[in-house]
Design a protein around this motif. Sequence first.
Motif, PDB file in Angstrom:
ATOM      1  N   THR A 156       1.493  -0.911  -0.061  1.00  0.00           N
ATOM      2  CA  THR A 156       0.145  -0.184  -0.071  1.00  0.00           C
ATOM      3  C   THR A 156       0.730   1.093  -0.123  1.00  0.00           C
ATOM      4  O   THR A 156      -0.117   2.194  -0.887  1.00  0.00           O
ATOM      5  CB  THR A 156      -1.173  -0.394   1.296  1.00  0.00           C
ATOM      6  OG1 THR A 156      -1.992  -0.883   1.456  1.00  0.00           O
ATOM      7  CG2 THR A 156      -1.655   1.430   1.715  1.00  0.00           C
ATOM      8  N   VAL A 157       2.312   1.444   0.766  1.00  0.00           N
ATOM      9  CA  VAL A 157       2.535   2.377   0.500  1.00  0.00           C
ATOM     10  C   VAL A 157       3.805   1.977  -0.499  1.00  0.00           C
ATOM     11  O   VAL A 157       3.422   3.733  -1.098  1.00  0.00           O
ATOM     12  CB  VAL A 157       3.942   2.213   1.987  1.00  0.00           C
ATOM     13  CG1 VAL A 157       4.962   3.156   1.368  1.00  0.00           C
ATOM     14  CG2 VAL A 157       3.716   1.598   3.604  1.00  0.00           C
ATOM     15  N   GLN A 158       4.144   1.573  -0.960  1.00  0.00           N
ATOM     16  CA  GLN A 158       4.329   1.720  -2.843  1.00  0.00           C
ATOM     17  C   GLN A 158       3.681   1.929  -4.156  1.00  0.00           C
ATOM     18  O   GLN A 158       3.575   3.625  -4.539  1.00  0.00           O
ATOM     19  CB  GLN A 158       4.926  -0.194  -3.030  1.00  0.00           C
ATOM     20  CG  GLN A 158       5.909   0.380  -2.072  1.00  0.00           C
ATOM     21  CD  GLN A 158       6.717  -1.341  -2.693  1.00  0.00           C
ATOM     22  OE1 GLN A 158       6.518  -1.734  -3.657  1.00  0.00           O
ATOM     23  NE2 GLN A 158       7.614  -2.381  -1.581  1.00  0.00           N
ATOM     24  N   THR A 159       1.829   1.601  -3.530  1.00  0.00           N
ATOM     25  CA  THR A 159       1.633   1.783  -4.308  1.00  0.00           C
ATOM     26  C   THR A 159       0.811   3.690  -4.549  1.00  0.00           C
ATOM     27  O   THR A 159       0.701   4.066  -5.980  1.00  0.00           O
ATOM     28  CB  THR A 159       0.081   0.970  -3.994  1.00  0.00           C
ATOM     29  OG1 THR A 159       0.164  -0.197  -4.401  1.00  0.00           O
ATOM     30  CG2 THR A 159      -0.991   1.690  -5.248  1.00  0.00           C
ATOM     31  N   LEU A 160       0.552   4.234  -2.919  1.00  0.00           N
ATOM     32  CA  LEU A 160       0.241   4.992  -3.132  1.00  0.00           C
ATOM     33  C   LEU A 160       1.367   6.137  -2.442  1.00  0.00           C
ATOM     34  O   LEU A 160       1.058   7.532  -3.033  1.00  0.00           O
ATOM     35  CB  LEU A 160       0.165   5.508  -1.650  1.00  0.00           C
ATOM     36  CG  LEU A 160      -2.120   4.750  -1.560  1.00  0.00           C
ATOM     37  CD1 LEU A 160      -2.677   4.507  -0.336  1.00  0.00           C
ATOM     38  CD2 LEU A 160      -2.960   4.665  -3.001  1.00  0.00           C
ATOM     39  N   SER A 161       2.114   5.514  -2.821  1.00  0.00           N
ATOM     40  CA  SER A 161       3.530   6.726  -2.966  1.00  0.00           C
ATOM     41  C   SER A 161       3.867   7.893  -4.065  1.00  0.00           C
ATOM     42  O   SER A 161       4.064   9.103  -3.578  1.00  0.00           O
ATOM     43  CB  SER A 161       5.341   6.274  -1.971  1.00  0.00           C
ATOM     44  OG  SER A 161       5.196   6.213  -1.490  1.00  0.00           O
ATOM     45  N   GLY A 162       3.889   7.337  -5.290  1.00  0.00           N
ATOM     46  CA  GLY A 162       3.268   8.359  -5.999  1.00  0.00           C
ATOM     47  C   GLY A 162       2.343   9.295  -6.527  1.00  0.00           C
ATOM     48  O   GLY A 162       2.105  10.267  -7.544  1.00  0.00           O
ATOM     49  N   HIS A 163       1.247   8.509  -5.402  1.00  0.00           N
ATOM     50  CA  HIS A 163       0.159  10.118  -5.512  1.00  0.00           C
ATOM     51  C   HIS A 163       0.717  11.340  -5.575  1.00  0.00           C
ATOM     52  O   HIS A 163       2.315  11.844  -4.423  1.00  0.00           O
ATOM     53  CB  HIS A 163      -0.620   9.669  -4.425  1.00  0.00           C
ATOM     54  CG  HIS A 163      -1.405   8.561  -5.407  1.00  0.00           C
ATOM     55  ND1 HIS A 163      -1.273   7.273  -5.641  1.00  0.00           N
ATOM     56  CD2 HIS A 163      -2.856   7.904  -5.485  1.00  0.00           C
ATOM     57  CE1 HIS A 163      -1.594   6.195  -6.122  1.00  0.00           C
ATOM     58  NE2 HIS A 163      -2.810   7.173  -6.258  1.00  0.00           N
ATOM     59  N   ARG A 164      -0.081  12.233  -5.532  1.00  0.00           N
ATOM     60  CA  ARG A 164      -0.211  13.422  -5.137  1.00  0.00           C
ATOM     61  C   ARG A 164      -0.928  13.789  -3.922  1.00  0.00           C
ATOM     62  O   ARG A 164      -0.918  15.079  -3.578  1.00  0.00           O
ATOM     63  CB  ARG A 164      -0.928  14.638  -6.382  1.00  0.00           C
ATOM     64  CG  ARG A 164       0.186  14.638  -7.850  1.00  0.00           C
ATOM     65  CD  ARG A 164       1.860  14.786  -6.976  1.00  0.00           C
ATOM     66  NE  ARG A 164       1.662  16.487  -6.827  1.00  0.00           N
ATOM     67  CZ  ARG A 164       2.874  16.634  -5.511  1.00  0.00           C
ATOM     68  NH1 ARG A 164       3.765  15.769  -5.437  1.00  0.00           N
ATOM     69  NH2 ARG A 164       2.900  17.626  -5.719  1.00  0.00           N
ATOM     70  N   LEU A 165      -2.239  13.382  -4.356  1.00  0.00           N
ATOM     71  CA  LEU A 165      -3.388  13.930  -3.415  1.00  0.00           C
ATOM     72  C   LEU A 165      -3.793  12.287  -2.365  1.00  0.00           C
ATOM     73  O   LEU A 165      -3.848  11.415  -3.001  1.00  0.00           O
ATOM     74  CB  LEU A 165      -3.441  14.920  -3.790  1.00  0.00           C
ATOM     75  CG  LEU A 165      -5.252  15.025  -3.081  1.00  0.00           C
ATOM     76  CD1 LEU A 165      -4.408  15.809  -1.175  1.00  0.00           C
ATOM     77  CD2 LEU A 165      -6.364  15.580  -3.081  1.00  0.00           C
ATOM     78  N   LEU A 166      -3.580  12.340  -1.700  1.00  0.00           N
ATOM     79  CA  LEU A 166      -4.650  11.430  -0.227  1.00  0.00           C
ATOM     80  C   LEU A 166      -5.505  11.936   0.236  1.00  0.00           C
ATOM     81  O   LEU A 166      -5.530  12.830   1.221  1.00  0.00           O
ATOM     82  CB  LEU A 166      -3.803  10.454   0.150  1.00  0.00           C
ATOM     83  CG  LEU A 166      -4.626   9.396   1.196  1.00  0.00           C
ATOM     84  CD1 LEU A 166      -5.445   8.613   0.444  1.00  0.00           C
ATOM     85  CD2 LEU A 166      -3.679   8.731   1.612  1.00  0.00           C
ATOM     86  N   CYS A 167      -7.027  12.155  -0.508  1.00  0.00           N
ATOM     87  CA  CYS A 167      -8.218  12.918   0.213  1.00  0.00           C
ATOM     88  C   CYS A 167      -8.496  10.857   1.642  1.00  0.00           C
ATOM     89  O   CYS A 167      -8.674  10.369   0.888  1.00  0.00           O
ATOM     90  CB  CYS A 167      -9.281  12.917  -0.099  1.00  0.00           C
ATOM     91  SG  CYS A 167      -8.838  14.418  -1.190  1.00  0.00           S
ATOM     92  N   ILE A 168      -8.677  11.665   2.534  1.00  0.00           N
ATOM     93  CA  ILE A 168      -9.287  10.630   3.913  1.00  0.00           C
ATOM     94  C   ILE A 168     -10.926  11.429   4.472  1.00  0.00           C
ATOM     95  O   ILE A 168     -10.408  12.146   5.433  1.00  0.00           O
ATOM     96  CB  ILE A 168      -9.133  10.295   4.792  1.00  0.00           C
ATOM     97  CG1 ILE A 168      -7.229   9.397   3.904  1.00  0.00           C
ATOM     98  CG2 ILE A 168      -8.993   9.000   5.328  1.00  0.00           C
ATOM     99  CD1 ILE A 168      -6.267   9.700   5.296  1.00  0.00           C
TER     100      ILE A 168
END
Length: 370
Positions: A156-168
């Motif tokens: 999950t860390v590797q998958t989301l690390s390339g994102h600009r933004l994470l909204c929760i």
Amino acid sequence: MSSSSAPGTALPGSSPTAGTAPLSLCAREPRVPADRLVAEMVPPPRFDSVRFGTYLPDPDQPSQREAVGVLEGFAAGLDGAPAGGARRGFLGFGRGKAPKAPAGPRGVYLDGGYGVGKTHLLASLWHATPAEPSRKAFGTFVELTNLVGALGFQQTVQTLSGHRLLCIDEFELDDPGDTVLVSTLLGRLVEAGVALAATSNTLPGKLGEGRFAAADFLREIQGLSAHFRALRIDGEDYRHRGLPEAPAPHSDEQVTRVAETTGGASLDAFPDLLDHLARVHPSRYGALTDGLTAVCLTGVRPVPDQSTALRLVVLADRLYDREIPVLASGLPFDRLFGEEMLRGGYRKKYFRAISRLTALARDAGRLADA
């Protein structure tokens, strides 16, 4: 990117035909690939078209207009450049040398009560951020923990690390274990240069519960608090509005007729559906509703226990996100949860489920009147 369904069920994008036998949620056991879980981390259909320009601030609440301005500036600052992910070791394996964490606030926290438009603003931020949809993620706290369960923490860390933004949306403050898990995940993502935005539920038993939760949120995420700027959004307290009155249930005959004459509708006995939800992981509840135009339920009765109630909350969220009307017989939805549940630690979730199912029941009224 597909899920398995019972023979004869409608698939997404198909055109169901009225007059065919109704579908059944209980006959569906979807298998959801992990890449679909990631791809579906976008604002739900209900918020497809929201933008900062469609948010109508209350003229008596200046904090609402101020929040829009701050969020517009925050989005503009995320210029779509690659996130500063950690450099990998030989052939991409190993963590390698992590980049220096960005200085200053790397996230925003929207702090306010029900009905002030926090999810509208969070989705607007997602839409306004100048990056490809594949490099932005939007989901509830529960969906994020489900993603970790499906992929594992490191993946999950590797998958989301390339994102600009994470909204929760709806960061859960009532489950210490999951809070620590997600806080650790967010710490790794901040190190990788991912920007964060969040809303949350207040902790049970707090004075002013349902209104402001910034102190609780910042304390629960511990070392991440310095990376968040809290935006307080004032508005009418949901307690002064009360729960909407649920429409009167329909008869079994009416519900069955609608299910049999509405293309893409499902028909299930409510007790059978509750049993089936126990056999399907909550991360698959969205896929469970693929292709449905309406959900028809007979024999709605009080939910027997808390585990069953929490599963029903997740299903209600997925139905609401997808704007699927719910027609039911039996008890009205405002009698789903007993008094003990509505006084307990998860009462906010139950109130939300009642509110959302009630809205979907109103939507379903047109089907019964047709």
